[in-house]
Design a protein around this motif. Structure first.
Motif, short mmCIF file in Angstrom:
data_model
loop_
_atom_site.label_atom_id
_atom_site.label_comp_id
_atom_site.label_asym_id
_atom_site.label_seq_id
_atom_site.Cartn_x
_atom_site.Cartn_y
_atom_site.Cartn_z
N LYS A 64 0.47 -0.90 -0.10
CA LYS A 64 0.45 -0.34 -0.19
C LYS A 64 0.79 1.31 0.25
O LYS A 64 0.70 2.44 -0.53
N GLU A 65 1.49 0.94 0.85
CA GLU A 65 2.90 2.71 0.91
C GLU A 65 3.66 2.71 0.09
O GLU A 65 4.05 3.82 -0.59
N ALA A 66 3.60 1.74 -0.77
CA ALA A 66 4.69 1.86 -1.99
C ALA A 66 2.89 1.96 -3.71
O ALA A 66 3.92 2.43 -4.88
N ASN A 67 2.16 2.26 -2.84
CA ASN A 67 0.76 2.29 -4.29
C ASN A 67 1.39 1.48 -5.51
O ASN A 67 1.15 1.46 -6.62
N VAL A 68 0.95 0.19 -4.81
CA VAL A 68 0.80 -0.85 -5.62
C VAL A 68 -0.23 -1.74 -6.08
O VAL A 68 -0.83 -1.49 -4.42
N GLN A 69 -1.10 -1.93 -6.77
CA GLN A 69 -2.73 -2.68 -6.18
C GLN A 69 -1.90 -4.05 -6.45
O GLN A 69 -1.60 -4.78 -6.97
N LEU A 70 -3.16 -4.37 -5.41
CA LEU A 70 -3.06 -6.22 -5.77
C LEU A 70 -4.09 -6.74 -6.18
O LEU A 70 -5.66 -6.00 -6.31
N CYS A 110 -0.53 -8.40 -9.20
CA CYS A 110 -0.94 -7.45 -8.51
C CYS A 110 0.09 -6.31 -10.02
O CYS A 110 0.81 -6.63 -10.97
N SER A 111 -0.58 -4.97 -9.97
CA SER A 111 0.39 -4.30 -10.52
C SER A 111 2.47 -4.01 -10.54
O SER A 111 2.74 -4.07 -9.15
N GLU A 112 2.82 -3.79 -11.29
CA GLU A 112 3.99 -3.47 -11.05
C GLU A 112 5.05 -4.94 -10.25
O GLU A 112 5.65 -4.12 -8.81
N PRO A 113 4.69 -5.79 -10.80
CA PRO A 113 5.52 -6.96 -10.02
C PRO A 113 6.77 -6.73 -9.43
O PRO A 113 7.27 -6.96 -8.48
N ARG A 126 8.65 -4.12 -9.33
CA ARG A 126 9.51 -2.86 -7.70
C ARG A 126 8.47 -3.66 -6.85
O ARG A 126 9.18 -3.96 -5.76
N ALA A 127 7.31 -4.58 -6.33
CA ALA A 127 7.15 -4.77 -5.31
C ALA A 127 7.79 -5.67 -5.36
O ALA A 127 8.03 -5.64 -3.84
N TYR A 128 8.68 -6.48 -6.16
CA TYR A 128 9.19 -7.63 -5.81
C TYR A 128 10.34 -7.16 -4.90
O TYR A 128 11.07 -7.18 -3.74
N GLU A 129 11.16 -6.24 -5.11
CA GLU A 129 12.15 -5.40 -4.92
C GLU A 129 11.89 -4.72 -3.49
O GLU A 129 12.77 -4.97 -2.49
N ILE A 130 10.55 -4.14 -3.09
CA ILE A 130 10.49 -3.74 -2.00
C ILE A 130 10.61 -4.46 -0.81
O ILE A 130 10.87 -4.82 0.42
N LEU A 131 9.41 -5.64 -1.35
CA LEU A 131 9.37 -7.09 -0.31
C LEU A 131 11.08 -7.58 0.03
O LEU A 131 11.20 -7.66 1.53
N ARG A 132 11.56 -7.36 -0.85
CA ARG A 132 13.15 -8.73 -0.80
C ARG A 132 13.64 -7.89 0.34
O ARG A 132 14.48 -7.95 1.42
N ASP A 133 13.56 -6.44 0.28
CA ASP A 133 14.31 -5.56 0.49
C ASP A 133 14.26 -5.55 2.42
O ASP A 133 14.62 -4.34 3.21
N GLN A 134 13.12 -5.65 2.56
CA GLN A 134 12.39 -5.22 3.47
C GLN A 134 12.61 -7.14 4.35
O GLN A 134 12.35 -6.96 5.64
N GLY A 135 12.94 -7.93 3.86
CA GLY A 135 13.54 -8.68 4.32
C GLY A 135 12.61 -9.84 5.06
O GLY A 135 12.63 -11.09 5.56
N ILE A 136 11.41 -9.70 3.71
CA ILE A 136 10.71 -10.76 3.76
C ILE A 136 10.76 -11.56 2.60
O ILE A 136 11.66 -12.02 1.46
N SER A 137 10.78 -12.79 3.45
CA SER A 137 11.07 -14.17 1.53
C SER A 137 10.25 -13.75 0.56
O SER A 137 9.14 -14.48 0.89
#
Lengths: 141, 434
Positions: free
Chosen positions: A25-31, A49-52, A54-65
């Protein structure tokens, strides 16, 4: 023929899902669609989602598998028996479905799935001339 | 009740001290000439065999640890030539190296003697039929109890572990009067028999000899009431001999140590200084008569007391109290010694997992269970559940090959195990031992 899907490893514990959704949500990615496959101990949360990328990088950088994978996404007419007919094509060719889910996009039924033989699946889709959705259709609307 | 070897088990304190002094001198002389490890240790301390004449001299001798056994794997501490060794046992050890113990014919004879003393003390006679349900094989429990009971003259059913239903049927059909196993296996067996519909009044069981894992008074009461027998403790460790190092008598106030063969001491595990009677410390043994692998002042890591006072049973051997814990992190799971470091080294060998883990030990249906929680490394996470399950299975298989225990592997989200500073506590033991 294929679109990108995010697969997220989630533990069966309170607060794990909301953290992922909040980040998107914070990254403005639509589910667009999501589903959870769960085993006794953990789950795999799959997201379209939209922009997968970018979403991947955001989640990965937050330490999410998280893993970025490609799944087939076919467009089905809004008629009885379409899913059955489509799956029968793969079944006849000996292709197994690993998992599958569906959602509506702009009023059209979308069938998302992964098989145990990607190349063979592509050939079947081409031969039968099945309709599939391009990834650009998944941008925000 | 009967005593197997009255001359030894009931000897006066003076007589015993004289015998121990003579035997201690002899074993020190023997290892000095036959075990290079001990010769160099004694030379470093400026000691010669003649410096050790009485039991009071024992404090001059060096300690031996499990690490010494590991460093000298497999036969470095063996004093007898290979031609004299008639049997070898191997127990689990840290970092994948088992502890190897070789026995001469005389060692096996002494072992059979001390186990016969123990079972006689439990009230077993030639008229009894005993089922031995310790694991047979490289573990000392099965064969140790087996030889002792045969020596005593009772009948042995070498049941070993596993196949509880067949075992239960034979206990009933063969009119078995005694059972030797781990206390948790006894409870498991009781459950099996109850499920199969056997009432304890139909059984002839009257004596149980239990050991190889810590147990409690409440477990004793439960085993006694469910199997309809009297439960006795038998203690031992493979490095020293195996089961039979000490045993309870009918008074059940501590376990008598076979002091003519094993000299016990209690030390402070930190300062290593000797402690007095009734003080809790680490139990240390010196083998007085062993030929295969004699050990001087071997640190057992078991915490207990040596009790003061005389036992009303008439045996004069000192009694050790219940084992209260360990001075290291060893776990006993289903009677098998497990060090967290063994499991750690397996996890470290698999790049799929973070070097973080939690071991959860529990007792379910009276059997110990082990769960290993590990974190999957983010780069190994895939969309495919089967791949993750294959990592779990591979880890479980590797663990089983190292510790012979089927563990449940649970995969966690990276970062979910709390990181601790320094040496963390990786073990949660939920077994209630009261």
């Amino acid at each position: 023929m294929t679109i990108h899907q995010l697969s997220i490893f989630v533990e069966n514990k309170q607060g794990t899902l909301i953290k992922v959704l909040q980040l998107l949500k914070e990254a403005n990615v639509q589910l667009i669609a999501s589903t959870i496959a769960d085993t006794v101990e953990y789950g795999i949360y799959r997201i379209i989602c939209s922009e997968p990328d970018r979403a991947y990088e955001i989640l990965r950088d937050q330490g999410i598998s998280v893993a970025l994978s490609e799944v087939f996404a076919l467009e089905l007419d809004d008629k009885v028996g379409r899913a059955a007919d489509t799956l029968a094509l793969f079944s006849k060719e000996g292709i197994n479905i690993a998992y599958m889910y569906s959602f509506l996009l702009h009023g059209k039924g979308i069938l998302v799935f992964r098989t145990d033989n990607e190349q063979h699946t592509r050939e079947v889709i081409e031969k039968a001339d099945l309709k599939f959705i391009p990834e650009k259709d998944l941008s925000k609307y | 009740m009967a005593v197997w070897n009255y001359t030894k088990e009931c000897m006066s304190a003076d007589e015993r001290a004289a015998l121990q002094g003579r035997r201690l001198h002899r074993v020190v002389e023997y290892v000095y000439h036959n075990t290079p490890f001990y010769r160099s240790k004694m030379q470093e301390l400026g000691l010669e065999p003649n410096d050790i004449q009485t039991v009071e001299d024992i404090v001059k001798l060096p300690y031996t640890t499990k690490q010494d056994l590991r460093d000298n794997y497999p036969f470095g501490l063996q004093a007898a030539p290979k031609s004299e060794i008639v049997r070898v046992h191997a127990s689990t050890g840290t970092t994948g190296k088992p502890t190897i113990v070789g026995y001469t014919r005389k060692d096996i004879g002494i072992w059979s003697e001390i186990v016969a003393r123990a079972f006689t003390s439990f009230g077993v006679s030639r008229d009894d039929a005993f089922s031995v349900a310790y694991g047979y094989g490289m573990f000392t429990g099965g064969l140790g109890a087996h030889y002792g009971i045969e020596n005593l003259g009772a009948t042995v059913l070498p049941a070993s572990t596993g196949n509880s239903e067949k075992h239960a049927r034979l206990i009933h059909d063969l009119e078995i009067t005694g059972i030797a196993c781990t206390p948790s296996y006894a409870l498991h067996l009781a459950e099996t028999m109850e499920k199969m519909g056997y009432d304890k009044s139909e059984l002839k069981l009257r004596i149980g000899a239990f050991g190889a894992e810590p147990w409690t008074e409440s477990m004793r009461k439960e085993i006694e009431s469910r199997l309809g027998l009297k439960a006795y403790n038998i203690y031992g460790l493979s490095e020293i001999m195996g089961p039979g190092v000490s045993y309870e008598c009918e008074c059940q106030e501590g376990s008598h140590i076979n002091e003519d063969h094993f000299f016990p001491e209690i030390i402070d595990p930190k300062s290593l200084s000797p402690m007095g009677r009734d003080e809790v410390g680490e139990l240390v043994f010196t083998t007085l008569t062993k030929e295969g692998m004699p050990l001087l002042r071997y640190r057992t890591r078991d915490l207990c007391t040596l009790m003061s006072g005389e036992c009303p049973c008439g045996r004069t051997f000192v009694r050790m109290g219940r084992i209260l814990g360990r001075s290291d992190d060893m776990l006993i799971i289903r009677g098998i010694n497990v060090f967290p470091s063994q499991i750690e080294s397996v996890i470290l060998s698999m790049p799929e997992f973070e070097p973080q883990y939690i071991l959860i030990v529990d007792r379910v249906d009276n059997l110990d269970s082990l769960q290993i929680q590990v974190e999957i490394r983010p780069q190994f996470f895939t969309d495919d559940v089967r791949t993750i399950e294959s990592f779990q299975k591979r880890l479980a298989d590797k663990i089983r090959s190292v510790i012979s225990i089927n563990a449940v592997v649970r995969v966690l989200f990276p970062g979910s195990i709390e990181r601790s500073q320094g040496k963390g506590n990786h073990v949660i033991d939920n077994r209630i031992l009261k």
